[in-house]
Scaffold this motif. Structure first.
Motif, PDB file in Angstrom:
ATOM      1  N   LYS A   1       0.698  -0.899  -0.018  1.00 32.22           N
ATOM      2  CA  LYS A   1      -0.273  -0.365   0.496  1.00 32.22           C
ATOM      3  C   LYS A   1       0.573   1.347  -0.109  1.00 32.22           C
ATOM      4  CE  LYS A   1      -2.690   2.374   2.958  1.00 32.22           C
ATOM      5  NZ  LYS A   1      -2.684   2.554   3.961  1.00 32.22           N
TER       6      LYS A   1
ATOM      7  N   SER B   1       1.042   3.741  -3.392  1.00 32.50           N
ATOM      8  CA  SER B   1       0.752   4.975  -2.627  1.00 32.50           C
ATOM      9  C   SER B   1       1.837   6.216  -3.434  1.00 32.50           C
ATOM     10  CB  SER B   1       0.455   5.955  -1.229  1.00 32.50           C
ATOM     11  OG  SER B   1       0.374   7.332  -0.540  1.00 32.50           O
TER      12      SER B   1
ATOM     13  N   TYR C   1      -4.583  -4.886  -4.771  1.00 33.67           N
ATOM     14  CA  TYR C   1      -6.123  -5.140  -5.222  1.00 33.67           C
ATOM     15  C   TYR C   1      -6.903  -6.461  -4.684  1.00 33.67           C
ATOM     16  CZ  TYR C   1     -10.606  -5.847  -7.693  1.00 33.67           C
ATOM     17  OH  TYR C   1     -12.161  -5.744  -8.024  1.00 33.67           O
TER      18      TYR C   1
ATOM     19  N   SER D   1      -5.277  -6.473  -0.474  1.00 35.48           N
ATOM     20  CA  SER D   1      -6.144  -5.813  -0.238  1.00 35.48           C
ATOM     21  C   SER D   1      -7.950  -5.968   0.834  1.00 35.48           C
ATOM     22  CB  SER D   1      -6.066  -4.898  -0.591  1.00 35.48           C
ATOM     23  OG  SER D   1      -7.074  -3.738  -0.281  1.00 35.48           O
TER      24      SER D   1
ATOM     25  N   GLY E   1     -10.090  -4.691  -1.096  1.00 37.78           N
ATOM     26  CA  GLY E   1     -10.327  -5.239  -2.699  1.00 37.78           C
ATOM     27  C   GLY E   1     -10.965  -5.843  -3.491  1.00 37.78           C
TER      28      GLY E   1
ATOM     29  N   THR F   1     -16.697   4.693  -1.236  1.00 35.76           N
ATOM     30  CA  THR F   1     -15.670   4.605  -0.663  1.00 35.76           C
ATOM     31  C   THR F   1     -15.360   2.907  -1.475  1.00 35.76           C
ATOM     32  OG1 THR F   1     -15.765   6.363   1.038  1.00 35.76           O
ATOM     33  CG2 THR F   1     -13.384   5.012   0.705  1.00 35.76           C
TER      34      THR F   1
ATOM     35  N   THR G   1     -12.822   2.426  -4.517  1.00 37.94           N
ATOM     36  CA  THR G   1     -11.323   1.582  -4.770  1.00 37.94           C
ATOM     37  C   THR G   1     -11.928   0.202  -5.378  1.00 37.94           C
ATOM     38  OG1 THR G   1     -12.033   0.635  -2.208  1.00 37.94           O
ATOM     39  CG2 THR G   1     -10.770   3.103  -2.251  1.00 37.94           C
ATOM     40  N   SER G   2     -12.685  -0.755  -4.845  1.00 37.59           N
ATOM     41  CA  SER G   2     -13.108  -1.600  -5.624  1.00 37.59           C
ATOM     42  C   SER G   2     -13.308  -2.054  -6.861  1.00 37.59           C
ATOM     43  CB  SER G   2     -13.922  -2.403  -4.654  1.00 37.59           C
ATOM     44  OG  SER G   2     -13.820  -2.303  -3.805  1.00 37.59           O
TER      45      SER G   2
ATOM     46  N   HIS H   1     -11.639   2.682  -9.486  1.00 40.33           N
ATOM     47  CA  HIS H   1      -9.958   3.046  -9.470  1.00 40.33           C
ATOM     48  C   HIS H   1      -9.137   2.199 -10.500  1.00 40.33           C
ATOM     49  CE1 HIS H   1      -6.329   4.506  -8.145  1.00 40.33           C
ATOM     50  NE2 HIS H   1      -6.063   3.728  -7.695  1.00 40.33           N
TER      51      HIS H   1
ATOM     52  N   PRO I   1      -8.017   8.059  -5.836  1.00 37.94           N
ATOM     53  CA  PRO I   1      -9.352   7.915  -4.453  1.00 37.94           C
ATOM     54  C   PRO I   1      -8.221   9.321  -4.249  1.00 37.94           C
ATOM     55  CG  PRO I   1      -7.780   6.078  -4.061  1.00 37.94           C
ATOM     56  CD  PRO I   1      -7.139   6.945  -4.953  1.00 37.94           C
TER      57      PRO I   1
ATOM     58  N   LEU J   1      -8.383  10.096   0.440  1.00 37.68           N
ATOM     59  CA  LEU J   1      -7.767   8.180   1.077  1.00 37.68           C
ATOM     60  C   LEU J   1      -6.064   8.512   0.813  1.00 37.68           C
ATOM     61  CD1 LEU J   1      -9.664   5.427  -0.231  1.00 37.68           C
ATOM     62  CD2 LEU J   1      -9.376   6.044   2.091  1.00 37.68           C
ATOM     63  N   TRP J   2      -5.610   9.216  -0.281  1.00 38.04           N
ATOM     64  CA  TRP J   2      -4.527   9.694  -0.750  1.00 38.04           C
ATOM     65  C   TRP J   2      -3.767  10.812   0.196  1.00 38.04           C
ATOM     66  CZ3 TRP J   2      -1.991  11.310  -5.631  1.00 38.04           C
ATOM     67  CH2 TRP J   2      -1.007  10.835  -5.916  1.00 38.04           C
TER      68      TRP J   2
END
Length: 141
Positions: A6, A10, A63, A66, A69, A80, A84-85, A88, A134, A137-138
């Protein structure tokens, strides 16, 4: 392992986005100024392609390891989780397809038209990537 991937995904995103923006701006400047496509331009575009693909690989690993994911695909009511799931990863894969097409197409044309291919396809990919980051989250990380 999840936290390592992760954090790597990032932090690598900053590098990938920076070099992608550089390649996009370089292609724009090259096309507008009508200069020839040099080895420097080739390398900038190639590094943007490579960094983007490494980011994709990190994202795919993330993914599948996670907890948010692949396992949460049935819970699409929460924005959200849906971002992300589903959104993105899907949009970013499409963005990488566009960037790869731009790289392939630039090799088939000559002169200043190389900049046009890079500018259009890398720009479309960059726009898609920026649309599905996201951000909440970032910046929270």
């Amino acid at each position: 392992m999840y936290e390592i991937v992760k954090n790597l995904h990032s932090w690598w995103a900053y590098l990938a986005l920076a070099i992608l923006v550089v390649a996009f701006v370089n292609a724009l400047m090259g096309h507008v100024s009508k200069r020839n496509f040099t080895n420097k331009d080739l390398r900038i575009s190639l590094f943007a392609l490579i960094f983007s693909h490494i980011q994709l690989l990190l994202g795919l690993v993330l993914y599948f390891v996670s907890p948010v994911g692949f396992s949460k695909l049935g819970e699409m009511k929460e924005a959200t989780i849906r971002l992300t799931s589903l959104e993105h990863p899907l949009i970013n894969i499409l963005a990488l397809v566009l960037i790869t097409i731009g790289w392939s197409k630039h090799k088939k044309v000559d002169g200043n038209f190389k900049f046009r291919k890079i500018f259009f396809f890398y720009g479309a990919g960059l726009l898609l990537i920026l649309s599905r980051i996201p951000w909440s989250l970032w910046f929270a990380a």
